[in-house]
Scaffold this motif. Sequence first.
Motif, PDB file in Angstrom:
ATOM      1  N   MET A   1       0.839  -1.199   0.000  1.00  0.00           N
ATOM      2  CA  MET A   1       0.000   0.000   0.000  1.00  0.00           C
ATOM      3  C   MET A   1       0.871   1.244   0.000  1.00  0.00           C
ATOM      4  O   MET A   1       1.752   1.398   0.852  1.00  0.00           O
ATOM      5  CB  MET A   1      -0.926   0.006   1.227  1.00  0.00           C
ATOM      6  N   ASN A   2       0.628   2.161  -0.934  1.00  0.00           N
ATOM      7  CA  ASN A   2       1.268   3.472  -0.951  1.00  0.00           C
ATOM      8  C   ASN A   2       0.355   4.454  -0.230  1.00  0.00           C
ATOM      9  O   ASN A   2      -0.731   4.794  -0.716  1.00  0.00           O
ATOM     10  CB  ASN A   2       1.506   3.947  -2.386  1.00  0.00           C
ATOM     11  N   PHE A   3       0.772   4.907   0.931  1.00  0.00           N
ATOM     12  CA  PHE A   3      -0.028   5.785   1.769  1.00  0.00           C
ATOM     13  C   PHE A   3       0.662   7.139   1.857  1.00  0.00           C
ATOM     14  O   PHE A   3       1.755   7.245   2.410  1.00  0.00           O
ATOM     15  CB  PHE A   3      -0.175   5.175   3.172  1.00  0.00           C
ATOM     16  N   VAL A   4       0.027   8.169   1.294  1.00  0.00           N
ATOM     17  CA  VAL A   4       0.556   9.527   1.412  1.00  0.00           C
ATOM     18  C   VAL A   4      -0.034  10.147   2.673  1.00  0.00           C
ATOM     19  O   VAL A   4      -1.249  10.297   2.785  1.00  0.00           O
ATOM     20  CB  VAL A   4       0.228  10.383   0.182  1.00  0.00           C
ATOM     21  N   PHE A   5       0.837  10.496   3.621  1.00  0.00           N
ATOM     22  CA  PHE A   5       0.417  11.094   4.878  1.00  0.00           C
ATOM     23  C   PHE A   5       0.689  12.593   4.793  1.00  0.00           C
ATOM     24  O   PHE A   5       1.827  13.031   4.738  1.00  0.00           O
ATOM     25  CB  PHE A   5       1.177  10.484   6.057  1.00  0.00           C
TER      26      PHE A   5
ATOM     27  N   ARG B   1       0.688   3.983  -8.252  1.00  0.00           N
ATOM     28  CA  ARG B   1      -0.605   4.474  -7.805  1.00  0.00           C
ATOM     29  C   ARG B   1      -0.620   4.730  -6.296  1.00  0.00           C
ATOM     30  O   ARG B   1      -0.134   3.922  -5.503  1.00  0.00           O
ATOM     31  CB  ARG B   1      -1.702   3.462  -8.159  1.00  0.00           C
ATOM     32  N   ILE B   2      -1.210   5.866  -5.895  1.00  0.00           N
ATOM     33  CA  ILE B   2      -1.404   6.188  -4.485  1.00  0.00           C
ATOM     34  C   ILE B   2      -2.674   5.488  -4.010  1.00  0.00           C
ATOM     35  O   ILE B   2      -3.750   5.678  -4.590  1.00  0.00           O
ATOM     36  CB  ILE B   2      -1.511   7.710  -4.268  1.00  0.00           C
ATOM     37  N   ASP B   3      -2.575   4.689  -2.963  1.00  0.00           N
ATOM     38  CA  ASP B   3      -3.724   3.941  -2.457  1.00  0.00           C
ATOM     39  C   ASP B   3      -4.534   4.722  -1.434  1.00  0.00           C
ATOM     40  O   ASP B   3      -5.754   4.557  -1.343  1.00  0.00           O
ATOM     41  CB  ASP B   3      -3.249   2.628  -1.830  1.00  0.00           C
ATOM     42  N   ARG B   4      -3.870   5.554  -0.642  1.00  0.00           N
ATOM     43  CA  ARG B   4      -4.569   6.368   0.353  1.00  0.00           C
ATOM     44  C   ARG B   4      -3.872   7.722   0.460  1.00  0.00           C
ATOM     45  O   ARG B   4      -2.638   7.810   0.358  1.00  0.00           O
ATOM     46  CB  ARG B   4      -4.580   5.699   1.738  1.00  0.00           C
ATOM     47  N   PHE B   5      -4.680   8.758   0.698  1.00  0.00           N
ATOM     48  CA  PHE B   5      -4.154  10.099   0.966  1.00  0.00           C
ATOM     49  C   PHE B   5      -4.907  10.609   2.185  1.00  0.00           C
ATOM     50  O   PHE B   5      -6.124  10.760   2.161  1.00  0.00           O
ATOM     51  CB  PHE B   5      -4.381  11.033  -0.228  1.00  0.00           C
ATOM     52  N   GLU B   6      -4.188  10.877   3.265  1.00  0.00           N
ATOM     53  CA  GLU B   6      -4.864  11.140   4.536  1.00  0.00           C
ATOM     54  C   GLU B   6      -4.014  11.999   5.452  1.00  0.00           C
ATOM     55  O   GLU B   6      -2.784  11.894   5.462  1.00  0.00           O
ATOM     56  CB  GLU B   6      -5.156   9.803   5.228  1.00  0.00           C
ATOM     57  N   SER B   7      -4.693  12.867   6.217  1.00  0.00           N
ATOM     58  CA  SER B   7      -4.015  13.643   7.252  1.00  0.00           C
ATOM     59  C   SER B   7      -4.500  13.287   8.655  1.00  0.00           C
ATOM     60  O   SER B   7      -3.796  13.552   9.630  1.00  0.00           O
ATOM     61  CB  SER B   7      -4.242  15.143   7.026  1.00  0.00           C
ATOM     62  N   LEU B   8      -5.728  12.758   8.770  1.00  0.00           N
ATOM     63  CA  LEU B   8      -6.354  12.496  10.071  1.00  0.00           C
ATOM     64  C   LEU B   8      -6.500  13.780  10.884  1.00  0.00           C
ATOM     65  O   LEU B   8      -6.521  13.765  12.111  1.00  0.00           O
ATOM     66  CB  LEU B   8      -5.565  11.459  10.880  1.00  0.00           C
TER      67      LEU B   8
END
Length: 388
Positions: free
Chosen positions: A1-5, A75-82
């Motif tokens: 998983m590619n997760f952009v934080f 591919r980016i799987d998630r983009f999230e800051s919370l």
Amino acid sequence: MNFVFFSPHFPASSGEFAIRLHEEGATVLGIGDAPYDSLDSRLQAALTEYYRVDNMESDDETLRAAGYFTHKYGRIDRFESLNEYWLESDARMRTDFNIEGTKADFIDNLKHKSKMKDFFRKSGVETVRFLKNPNRESAAAFTAENGFPVVVKPDLGSGASHTYKLSNQDELDYFFHTSPADTEFIMEEFIDGIILTYDGLIDQGGIVRFQASHRFEQSIMKVVSDDDHLRYFCLKDVDAEVEQAGRSILEAFGIRERFFHIELFKSNKDGRLIALEVNMRPPGAWMTDSINYSYEVDIYTLWARMVVHGGIGEAPSGHYYTGYASRKDRKHYRHSHEEIRNELGGALVRYDAIDEIFSRASGNRAYQFRADSLDRVREIADYIQAEW
């Protein structure tokens, strides 16, 4: 998983989420405005790469960063800051890159308090009566029907900033005379009660994988307006009525794979449970750690496992009541820090200073402690906050 934080460095709890993602096997890619060398060493080790931007408010800079990561890692799987502040930025990036999660066309429903009311009604949970964009004429009709006091707050945003309890016509007139013209407000009936939260994790299939509840016996609005100290308690068990209301609200919003934080009033007058706000992010302040101390879990890991692997197994049970009690530098307290440490012993689980940006609501420094009963954590909070 590619997760952009997005903003993995602030607030500090974001780093814990990013670190757990890495531990669960995700490729964690950070975007932030802090110099890389200023990041905590544990966070540095968790990030496969970090892209520094000059201005996190700039969609162009964020687009370039996300485009760079896509070119390099696929591919980016998630983009999230919370983070409540960046929910719209997150949603725009998900829309532009077709990333799983809440998109730009729905995010307003999670940001605007007036739009939340439609989903509360859909859920069947009672909500407060309100008026959007009040003017003198509409406010007069609203107060004639509902009486004083009323609460006026920005339609967009979180926390208690620019939130007012207006008790009579003179205070209402003063509000209209002094309120900022560039802010849209809503007016709500005032509910005398406590706040109970429904917090937890909901997975991709709509299954609540973890749940907890916090109890606020103070008005946060009054804490902010009076620059007072704060206390709240993480409960060992979730009240059945709170759980039923919270799950109905989650179903109405149709949210998936999120941390959620739902605020409900419990009326002191008649015991009614009334929906106040919904936040599809971790609860603020030290509430994530309150959950950890009450349930003896690592909620950061539970969230990361849900995101990366799709599940976390059986939800743990609560063991303790965990309290939070802050102190204000401007106040004079009866008991010294050393006296508190000696009095609490092993019941004290954390003591720390609060970032200045959060200090108006959360205090300048705070204690976290736990016990077997709600009465005992109340007693401890009384001891910590006793003034001369």
